[in-house]
Design a protein around this motif. Structure first.
Motif, PDB file in Angstrom:
ATOM      1  N   GLN A   1      85.710 -47.981  35.674  1.00  0.00           N
ATOM      2  CA  GLN A   1      84.428 -48.334  36.287  1.00  0.00           C
ATOM      3  C   GLN A   1      83.464 -47.146  36.257  1.00  0.00           C
TER       4      GLN A   1
ATOM      5  N   ALA B   1      79.899 -46.996  34.152  1.00  0.00           N
ATOM      6  CA  ALA B   1      78.632 -46.666  34.803  1.00  0.00           C
ATOM      7  C   ALA B   1      77.925 -45.542  34.057  1.00  0.00           C
TER       8      ALA B   1
ATOM      9  N   SER C   1      76.638 -46.944  30.618  1.00  0.00           N
ATOM     10  CA  SER C   1      75.546 -47.909  30.721  1.00  0.00           C
ATOM     11  C   SER C   1      74.253 -47.279  31.225  1.00  0.00           C
TER      12      SER C   1
ATOM     13  N   GLU D   1      73.811 -46.333  34.358  1.00  0.00           N
ATOM     14  CA  GLU D   1      73.665 -46.586  35.792  1.00  0.00           C
ATOM     15  C   GLU D   1      73.852 -45.296  36.584  1.00  0.00           C
ATOM     16  N   VAL D   2      74.662 -44.400  36.040  1.00  0.00           N
ATOM     17  CA  VAL D   2      74.959 -43.123  36.675  1.00  0.00           C
ATOM     18  C   VAL D   2      74.731 -42.030  35.646  1.00  0.00           C
ATOM     19  N   TYR D   3      74.115 -40.935  36.086  1.00  0.00           N
ATOM     20  CA  TYR D   3      73.865 -39.783  35.220  1.00  0.00           C
ATOM     21  C   TYR D   3      74.786 -38.655  35.653  1.00  0.00           C
TER      22      TYR D   3
ATOM     23  N   THR E   1      72.490 -41.525  40.651  1.00  0.00           N
ATOM     24  CA  THR E   1      71.977 -42.782  40.114  1.00  0.00           C
ATOM     25  C   THR E   1      70.459 -42.720  39.973  1.00  0.00           C
ATOM     26  N   ASP E   2      69.858 -41.638  40.420  1.00  0.00           N
ATOM     27  CA  ASP E   2      68.403 -41.481  40.379  1.00  0.00           C
ATOM     28  C   ASP E   2      67.979 -40.746  39.110  1.00  0.00           C
TER      29      ASP E   2
END
Length: 61
Positions: A9, A13, A16, A18-20, A29-30
C-alpha cells in the motif's frame, strides 16, 4: 513490523503520486511541502558541491 500488505500500500501510494518521498525519507501528501523539501535538498547539495565535497561513487578530480 511492517506487513507485506501495508508495504504494498505504501509503495502504491508513492507510485501513484498520492504520497511524495524525498531522498531523506520524509513523506508528505502535500505537493507544496514536497516541493519545499526538494528545494532544501537542492540547496544543501549545492553547498556541498561549493565546498568540493563529493558523494559516494563520485570520482574525485
Amino acid at each position: 513490523m511492517t506487513t507485506p500488505e501495508s508495504r504494498r500500500q505504501e509503495e502504491q501510494a508513492l507510485e501513484s503520486g498520492e504520497v511524495y518521498q524525498d531522498a531523506e525519507g520524509r513523506r508528505t501528501t502535500d505537493p507544496g511541502t514536497a516541493a519545499a523539501h526538494a528545494h532544501s535538498e537542492a540547496d544543501r547539495n549545492a553547498e556541498h558541491l561549493k565546498r568540493g565535497e563529493v558523494g559516494p561513487g563520485t570520482p574525485e578530480k
